[in-house]
Design an enzyme around this catalytic site. Structure first.
Site, PDB file in Angstrom:
ATOM      1  CB  SER A 159       0.523  12.596  10.688  1.00  0.00           C
ATOM      2  OG  SER A 159       1.285  11.781  11.552  1.00  0.00           O
ATOM      3  CB  ILE A 173       6.331   1.347   0.277  1.00  0.00           C
ATOM      4  CG1 ILE A 173       5.992   2.809  -0.065  1.00  0.00           C
ATOM      5  CG2 ILE A 173       5.232   0.381  -0.178  1.00  0.00           C
ATOM      6  CD1 ILE A 173       4.840   3.436   0.729  1.00  0.00           C
ATOM      7  CD  GLU A 214      -1.556  -0.610   8.613  1.00  0.00           C
ATOM      8  OE1 GLU A 214      -2.775  -0.597   8.838  1.00  0.00           O
ATOM      9  OE2 GLU A 214      -0.942  -1.617   8.217  1.00  0.00           O
ATOM     10  CB  ALA A 273       1.956  13.188   2.398  1.00  0.00           C
ATOM     11  N   GLY A 297      20.229  -7.884  32.665  1.00  0.00           N
ATOM     12  CA  GLY A 297      21.335  -7.703  31.711  1.00  0.00           C
ATOM     13  C   GLY A 297      21.229  -8.634  30.514  1.00  0.00           C
ATOM     14  CG  PHE A 328      -1.865   1.102   1.360  1.00  0.00           C
ATOM     15  CD1 PHE A 328      -2.804   1.335   0.369  1.00  0.00           C
ATOM     16  CD2 PHE A 328      -1.864   1.919   2.483  1.00  0.00           C
ATOM     17  CE1 PHE A 328      -3.726   2.373   0.487  1.00  0.00           C
ATOM     18  CE2 PHE A 328      -2.779   2.959   2.614  1.00  0.00           C
ATOM     19  CZ  PHE A 328      -3.714   3.184   1.609  1.00  0.00           C
TER      20      PHE A 328
END
Ligand code: COS
Length: 385
Positions: free
Chosen positions: A131, A156, A363, A129, A340, A122
Site C-alpha cells: 500500500s 508481479i 492494484e 512497499a 452444499g 507492471f
C-alpha cells in the site's frame, strides 16, 4: 439494457462473449487445478486483436480507450477471471509506456504488445512497499549511459511470462516518492530473473512471481518519462488501470449471478424449484442490483477517462471499490444459493468466490481506494473555501 455502445464496442462484447463461452469455459477448471499459464487462450485473444484495443492505431492497435478494454475484460471474466487477467495485466504493464513513453519507446514496444506477441507486466509492489508504494527499495543507479537495477519486486502478475516489464525504482532514495523513476526492462536482460510461481487461492491461471534485479544493466534510454517522475507514472497508471480490475470483478460477479439464477431454476426442494422461494428471489434481486450498479459506475468512470476528464483518481477508485466488494458479496451469495454443491469443486461458483477475493486486494486494496476517494473529496472541499 442499452448502454449506448458504439458498433465497435458491441462487436468487442460479442466476440469476447463467444471466446468466453467456446474457448475459456471448457478449460477454466484445468487451468485452475494445474496453475499452468493459458498460452492457448492468450493466442486466441491475440488473434482477436484484444491486446491492441487501447493502443493507438499508429502503433498497430485498434485506437480504442479504457472502455473498450473494460468490455473485453468483463466478458472474458464471466468465464474465468484468472485467464482474463493475462489481458488486463498486460494493459497495466503497458500504460506507463502509453502515458509517458517517448516516440522511440512507443514504436519499439507497442506494436508487439498490440499484436499479442509480447505480454507486459507492471512492477511496483515490493515486500515492504505494498500500500505504501512510495516506500520502494529497488534502486536504479546511473552508470554512464546505463542504469543498474537492484532489488526484488513481489507478486508481479504475468511475471516470467511477459517480455516487457515496466518497473518503478529509486534513483534518489533521499527524496522519497519524488526520487522514484520508471523504466522498461526486457526479458532476457542479464541480471533479471524470476522466482517460482506463487501458489495462490484464486486466479490460478494467472502467473504471479517475484521479479528480481541483480546488477541488471539497462540502457538509460529505457527510462520512462523524466527522472523523479516514477511515482507519478505509477499513480497515473493505476488511475487508468483500476477500471480494468473493476471490470474483472464485474465479470466474475455477473458470471456467478448467472450460474446462481440457472441453478435456482433447476434445483428442487420441498417439491418446488428453489427460485420459487422468496428468500432466494430476494437474494437474486440484491445480487443483480449490485452487479448493475457496479456496471454503471465502471462504464461511467471508463467513459470519463476516455473523454479526458481531469482528476480521474476518485472515479477510478470508486468503480474498483464498488465492483470488487460486489464481486465478493455476489460470489459468496452464489455459493450460498448452490448450498452444499456450491462448496464443491464440481461447480464453478467456489472458484468464482476464490477469484473474486483478489480484486479487493490488488492494484490498491479497497482500503486504499477509500483513502484515495476521501482525500479527493477533502481536497475538493478545501478548494471551495
Ligand atoms: N496522480 C498524480 N499524482 C499523484 C497521484 C495521482 N493519482 N497520487 C499521488 N500523486 C502525487 C501527489 O500529488 C504527490 O505529489 P507531490 O510530491 O508533488 O506533492 C506525490 O504523488 C505523493 O503523493 P502522496 O503524498 O499522496 O503519497 P503517499 O505516499 O501518501 O501515497 C497512496 C498515496 C496511498 C494513494 C499511494 O501510495 C497508493 O496508491 N498506494 C497503493 C499502491 C497500489 O495500488 N499498489 C498495488 C500494486 S500495483 S498492481
Amino acid at each position: 439494457m442499452d448502454y449506448g455502445f458504439t458498433e465497435e464496442q458491441m462487436m468487442i462484447k460479442d466476440l469476447c462473449r463467444q471466446i468466453a463461452e467456446e474457448k475459456i469455459k471448457p478449460v477454466r477448471e484445468h487451468y485452475d487445478v494445474t496453475g499452468e499459464f493459458p498460452w492457448d487462450i492468450v493466442k486466441v485473444m491475440a488473434e482477436a486483436d484484444l491486446f491492441g484495443l487501447s493502443i493507438e492505431e499508429q502503433y498497430g492497435g485498434m485506437g480504442g480507450g479504457v472502455l473498450d478494454t473494460v468490455l473485453a475484460v468483463e466478458e472474458l471474466s464471466k468465464a474465468c477471471g484468472g485467464i482474463a487477467l493475462a489481458l488486463a495485466a498486460t494493459g497495466l504493464g503497458t500504460y506507463p509506456i502509453l502515458l509517458f513513453g517517448n516516440e522511440e519507446q512507443k514504436k519499439k514496444y507497442l506494436p508487439n504488445i498490440a499484436a499479442g506477441k509480447t505480454l507486459a507486466a507492471f512492477c511496483l509492489t515490493e515486500a515492504e512497499a505494498g500500500s505504501d508504494a512510495g516506500g520502494t527499495q529497488t534502486t536504479a543507479v546511473r552508470d554512464g549511459d546505463e542504469f543498474i537495477l537492484n532489488g526484488t519486486k513481489q507478486w508481479i502478475t504475468n511475471g516470467s511470462e511477459a517480455e516487457i516489464y515496466t518497473v518503478v525504482a529509486m534513483t534518489n532514495k533521499a527524496k522519497g516518492p519524488r526520487g522514484a523513476s520508471a523504466f522498461i526492462v526486457e526479458k532476457g536482460t542479464p541480471g533479471l530473473s524470476f522466482s517460482k510461481k506463487e501458489n495462490k487461492m484464486g486466479i490460478r491461471a494467472s502467473a504471479t512471481t517475484e521479479v528480481i534485479f541483480q546488477d541488471c544493466r539497462i540502457p538509460a534510454e529505457n527510462m520512462i518519462g523524466r527522472e523523479g517522475q516514477g511515482f507519478m507514472v505509477a499513480m497515473k497508471t493505476l488511475d487508468k488501470s483500476r477500471p480494468g480490475v473493476a471490470a474483472q470483478a464485474l465479470g466474475i460477479a455477473a458470471g456467478a449471478l448467472d450460474e446462481a439464477i440457472q441453478y435456482s431454476r433447476q434445483r428442487r426442494q420441498f417439491g418446488k424449484t428453489i427460485c420459487s422461494f422468496q428468500g432466494i428471489q430476494f437474494m437474486l434481486a440484491d445480487m443483480a442490483t449490485q452487479v448493475e450498479a457496479s456496471r454503471a459506475l465502471v462504464y461511467q468512470a471508463s467513459r470519463h477517462i476516455d473523454l479526458g476528464h481531469k482528476d480521474i483518481s476518485r472515479e477510478s477508485a470508486m468503480c474498483k471499490l464498488l465492483a470488487a466488494d460486489t464481486a465478493m458479496r455476489v460470489t459468496t451469495d452464489a455459493v450460498q444459493i448452490f448450498g452444499g454443491y456450491g462448496y464443491m469443486k464440481e461447480y464453478p461458483v467456489e472458484k468464482m468466490m476464490r477469484d473474486a477475493k483478489i480484486t479487493q486486494i490488488y492494484e490498491g486494496t479497497n482500503q486504499i481506494q477509500r483513502e484515495v476517494i476521501a482525500l479527493s473529496l477533502i481536497k475538493e472541499a478545501a478548494k471551495k473555501r
